[in-house]
Design an enzyme around this catalytic site. Structure first.
Site, PDB file in Angstrom:
ATOM      1  CD  GLN A 155      -0.894  -0.599   3.834  1.00  0.00           C
ATOM      2  OE1 GLN A 155      -2.172  -0.417   3.762  1.00  0.00           O
ATOM      3  NE2 GLN A 155      -0.246  -1.348   4.719  1.00  0.00           N
ATOM      4  CG  ASP A 230       0.107  -4.129  10.770  1.00  0.00           C
ATOM      5  OD1 ASP A 230      -0.669  -3.380  11.357  1.00  0.00           O
ATOM      6  OD2 ASP A 230       0.527  -3.799   9.770  1.00  0.00           O
ATOM      7  CG  ASP A 262      -3.259 -12.186   5.692  1.00  0.00           C
ATOM      8  OD1 ASP A 262      -4.039 -13.015   6.149  1.00  0.00           O
ATOM      9  OD2 ASP A 262      -3.531 -11.176   4.893  1.00  0.00           O
ATOM     10  CG  ASP A 280      -6.953  -1.036  15.278  1.00  0.00           C
ATOM     11  OD1 ASP A 280      -7.839  -0.312  14.653  1.00  0.00           O
ATOM     12  OD2 ASP A 280      -5.983  -0.421  15.861  1.00  0.00           O
TER      13      ASP A 280
END
Length: 423
Positions: A155, A230, A262, A280
Site C-alpha cells: 500500500q 500486522d 497476514d 483493528d
C-alpha cells in the site's frame, strides 16, 4: 494521496430516440452541462453519424465531457473528468437528465489520485489531502508537512502533519487516525472488551500499526502477553519513528510480540489461545480488497483462537445513516458466529462520522456493572489515566440510537467467502 480529480461515468437508459439522434439537442445539452457544473468551456465539437447516433465532445479548462448516443437502444454514455474535488459534476448531471429524459440513470465515480504530486518530507508548502468516504462524498484535510510518503509492498503510506488534527496516518490515501482524537477510537475499541473479561492475561491485536491499541492493552496490569499481528512491517516501522505520541513506547514493552504477517495466515497457524482478541484492521469497505476479514469464515478463525468465554472486539465502520447498512451486515455476520454480540459507538471528529464497534463472545454478555464499579475496576486494574473512558462515558457508548438498533435487527445477510462484501 493527492486528489487529481474525479471521473464520472454516466449511463442514460430508455431515452427518447428522437432526442438522442438530434445533434443540435445533444450539442446543447453538453454545453449546458459544462455551464451548470461551473466549468470553463474551451472548445466543443459534435457529429451525427449515419444511419443514427451522435457523438459530442467538450474540451474544458478542467478537462473534458463526452457523450455518445445509441438512439435505436435509447441509450447514451457520458464520460466526464473534472480536476479537483471541488468541481462537482452533479449540476451538470442534472442538466443532462433534463434534456435527454432518461427513464433510469446510473453514475459511477472514480477518484483519480496522483501520489507523485504529494510533497516530499522536506517540503513544507500547505496543500490539501482528500479522503473519499463514499462514491459521492469526501473530506479534505489541510496538510502543512509530509513526514513520510512511500509505497510499500502492499500500500501507499503517508504520515503527515495537519494544522487541526496534528500528525496523522494515511494508507492508500485513506485517513486512518490522528493524534488529536485517536483516543476517541482506541479507548472504545479496547477497554470495553477488557472490562468484560475482567482479568485478561493474553491478548491478540490484529492490525493496529500505529501501536495505539497496543498502548491501551498494555495499561492493564493483568496482561502478561500481547501479540500484535500486522501485515505491513514498513507501516509499523514508520509509525514507530514518527508517531511516538500514539504508541508511547509500547513496541519496546517486554510483554509485546510483533508478528509481521497476514492476520488470516496467523490465525490458521497459531495454537495459542487468547482471553481477548481485538481487530483493528482496515475499514470494512464493500469494494475493498480485504473483504475476507469480515466474513463468517474469518470470524470462525477468530473464535477458534479464543479461550472459552473469551472476548472479541472489532471496529466495524461508520454508523452514519448513509453507511449503516454495511455496519449492520458485519454485526449480523458476527452474531451468526458468536452467541452474544453488543454494538457500541463513538464520535471521532476526524472521521467526520460516528464510528461503530462490536463486542462478541460465546458467553452471555451481561450489562456491564454500574458506573462506580467500572471506575473502581479501571482504577484497580489499569495504569495511566484514560482520556475518554470512565464508567459514566461507557454507559453512553452502549446506548446506541434507534436507527442503529433497527438496522441490525432487520439485517439478514451474512457475509461469507461465497457471498462476500461487494457482491
Amino acid at each position: 494521496m493527492y486528489s487529481a480529480g474525479i471521473s464520472y461515468l454516466v449511463e442514460l437508459f430508455d431515452c427518447p430516440s428522437t432526442i438522442l439522434d438530434d445533434e443540435t439537442i445533444i450539442d446543447e445539452s453538453i454545453r449546458e452541462a459544462a455551464r451548470r457544473a461551473s466549468t470553463t468551456l474551451v472548445h466543443q465539437e459534435s457529429r451525427r453519424f449515419e444511419p443514427q447516433g451522435v457523438t459530442a465532445f467538450a474540451l474544458l479548462a478542467e478537462s473534458h465531457i463526452s457523450i455518445h448516443t445509441w438512439p435505436e437502444l435509447g441509450y447514451a454514455a457520458v464520460d466526464v473528468f473534472t480536476c479537483g474535488m471541488d468541481r462537482g459534476f452533479e449540476l451538470g448531471e442534472d442538466s443532462l437528465r433534463a434534456v435527454t429524459k432518461p427513464v433510469a440513470i446510473e453514475v459511477c465515480y472514480v477518484q483519480r489520485r496522483s501520489p507523485k504530486r504529494v510533497p516530499s518530507p522536506e517540503t513544507r508548502t500547505d496543500f490539501w489531502v482528500t479522503d473519499q468516504t463514499t462514491p459521492g462524498d469526501g473530506y479534505r484535510y489541510s496538510v502543512s508537512r509530509v513526514l513520510v510518503w512511500k509505497r510499500t509492498a502492499f500500500q501507499d503510506i503517508a504520515i503527515v502533519d495537519t494544522p487541526s488534527f496534528g500528525k496523522a496516518l494515511l494508507l492508500d490515501g485513506n485517513w486512518q487516525s490522528c493524534i488529536a482524537d485517536e483516543f476517541l477510537y482506541h479507548e472504545p475499541l479496547v477497554h470495553p472488551a477488557m472490562l468484560w473479561h475482567g482479568k485478561p492475561r493474553r491478548v491478540a491485536i490484529l492490525g493496529g500499526g500505529e501501536g495505539a491499541a497496543l498502548r491501551e492493552v498494555l495499561r492493564w496490569k493483568s496482561v502478561d502477553r500481547v501479540v500484535m499481528v500486522d501485515l505491513d512491517g514498513e507501516v509499523v516501522e514508520a509509525c514507530k519513528e514518527h508517531l511516538a505520541e500514539m504508541h508511547q513506547g509500547s513496541f519496546s514493552d517486554l510483554r509485546t510480540e510483533l508478528v509481521v504477517e497476514d492476520a488470516r495466515t496467523w490465525l490458521d497457524s497459531t495454537e495459542e489461545r487468547f482471553d481477548v482478541i481485538i481487530s483493528d484492521l482496515c475499514e470494512p469497505l464493500e469494494e475493498g480488497p480485504a473483504f475476507e476479514l469480515f466474513t463468517r469464515e474469518y470470524f470462525l478463525k477468530v473464535r477458534a483462537a479464543l479461550e472459552p468465554g473469551g472476548i472479541f472486539a472489532l471496529q466495524a465502520g461508520s454508523v452514519a445513516p448513509s453507511e449503516i447498512g454495511l455496519f449492520a451486515r458485519v454485526a449480523n455476520t458476527v452474531s451468526n458466529v458468536f452467541q452474544s454480540m453488543r454494538p457500541l459507538t463513538s464520535a471521532v471528529p476526524s472521521f467526520a462520522a460516528p464510528w461503530g464497534f462490536l463486542i462478541a463472545s460465546d458467553r452471555p454478555l451481561e450489562p456491564l456493572p454500574d458506573s462506580d464499579s467500572v471506575d473502581k475496576s479501571l482504577a484497580e486494574n489499569t495504569e495511566g489515566a484514560l482520556r475518554m473512558l470512565d464508567g459514566y462515558a461507557l454507559t453512553g457508548l452502549f446506548l446506541t440510537s434507534r436507527h442503529i438498533r433497527d438496522a441490525i435487527e432487520s439485517e439478514t445477510r451474512v457475509y461469507t467467502l461465497e457471498d462476500p462484501p461487494g457482491r
